[in-house]
Design a protein around this motif. Structure first.
Motif, short mmCIF file in Angstrom:
data_model
loop_
_atom_site.label_atom_id
_atom_site.label_comp_id
_atom_site.label_asym_id
_atom_site.label_seq_id
_atom_site.Cartn_x
_atom_site.Cartn_y
_atom_site.Cartn_z
N GLN A 1 0.86 -1.17 0.00
CA GLN A 1 0.00 0.00 0.00
C GLN A 1 0.90 1.22 0.00
O GLN A 1 2.11 1.11 0.19
N TRP A 2 0.34 2.37 -0.22
CA TRP A 2 1.11 3.61 -0.24
C TRP A 2 0.62 4.53 0.86
O TRP A 2 -0.58 4.67 1.08
N LEU A 3 1.56 5.16 1.54
CA LEU A 3 1.26 6.20 2.49
C LEU A 3 1.31 7.52 1.74
O LEU A 3 2.35 7.90 1.20
N LEU A 4 0.18 8.18 1.66
CA LEU A 4 0.14 9.52 1.09
C LEU A 4 0.59 10.45 2.21
O LEU A 4 -0.20 10.95 3.00
N SER A 5 1.90 10.61 2.28
CA SER A 5 2.51 11.31 3.40
C SER A 5 2.33 12.81 3.32
O SER A 5 2.04 13.47 4.32
N ASP A 6 2.52 13.36 2.13
CA ASP A 6 2.54 14.81 1.98
C ASP A 6 1.70 15.21 0.78
O ASP A 6 1.86 14.64 -0.31
N LEU A 7 0.83 16.18 0.98
CA LEU A 7 0.02 16.74 -0.11
C LEU A 7 -0.03 18.24 0.11
O LEU A 7 -0.40 18.70 1.20
N PHE A 8 0.35 19.00 -0.91
CA PHE A 8 0.40 20.45 -0.77
C PHE A 8 0.17 21.11 -2.11
O PHE A 8 0.71 20.68 -3.13
#
Length: 148
Positions: free
Chosen positions: A78-85
């Protein structure tokens, strides 16, 4: 507004680091472009994260950074959507949704079971955005952290 979403590479380090610095400031961290650039360079060189950029008029104005994880019940990546900006001047134009959609597509491309993320309870923008993008709130778990 016309935009494109592209997968970032080391050649995009300068633009990505500027956005990453603004992101960190949003989370009450001191401005430090050079330290952020070194952090991102290491992620690129070691293939430790995947970053997607939102490009408007040839300029990066937003990003999503994903880290690889593994899900213990689904027994899949799975992927961690760590940062969104998205830069404040470009918010409200669908770029966050486009970056999330590209992240979902990345799950398909990499055979991952999905995305997970966390955000602060006070992040009103994120807490209204994520459910609109199909994320389900997981109120059954407490998330803890330990820092050395």
């Amino acid at each position: 507004m016309s935009y494109k979403i592209k997968k970032a590479s080391l050649e995009d380090l300068e633009e990505t680091a500027e956005l990453f610095n603004l992101y960190r400031i949003f989370y009450r961290q001191e401005s430090d472009v050079e330290k952020g650039k070194a952090f991102l360079r290491e992620r690129f060189l070691n293939s430790e994260s995947d970053i997607f950029l939102a490009i408007v008029d040839g300029k990066a104005v937003g990003f999503a950074q994903l880290y690889k994880l593994f899900h213990y019940t689904k027994l899949e990546r799975q992927w961690l959507l760590s940062d969104l900006f998205v830069h404040p001047d470009y918010r409200g134009q669908g770029l966050s949704v486009a970056l999330i959609d590209r992240s979902k597509q990345w799950c398909e491309e990499t055979g991952a079971c999905g995305l997970m993320l966390e955000t602060e309870k006070t992040n009103d923008i994120g807490n209204s955005l994520y459910p609109r993008c199909g994320f389900q709130y997981d109120g059954a778990h407490n998330y803890y952290y330990w820092w050395k």
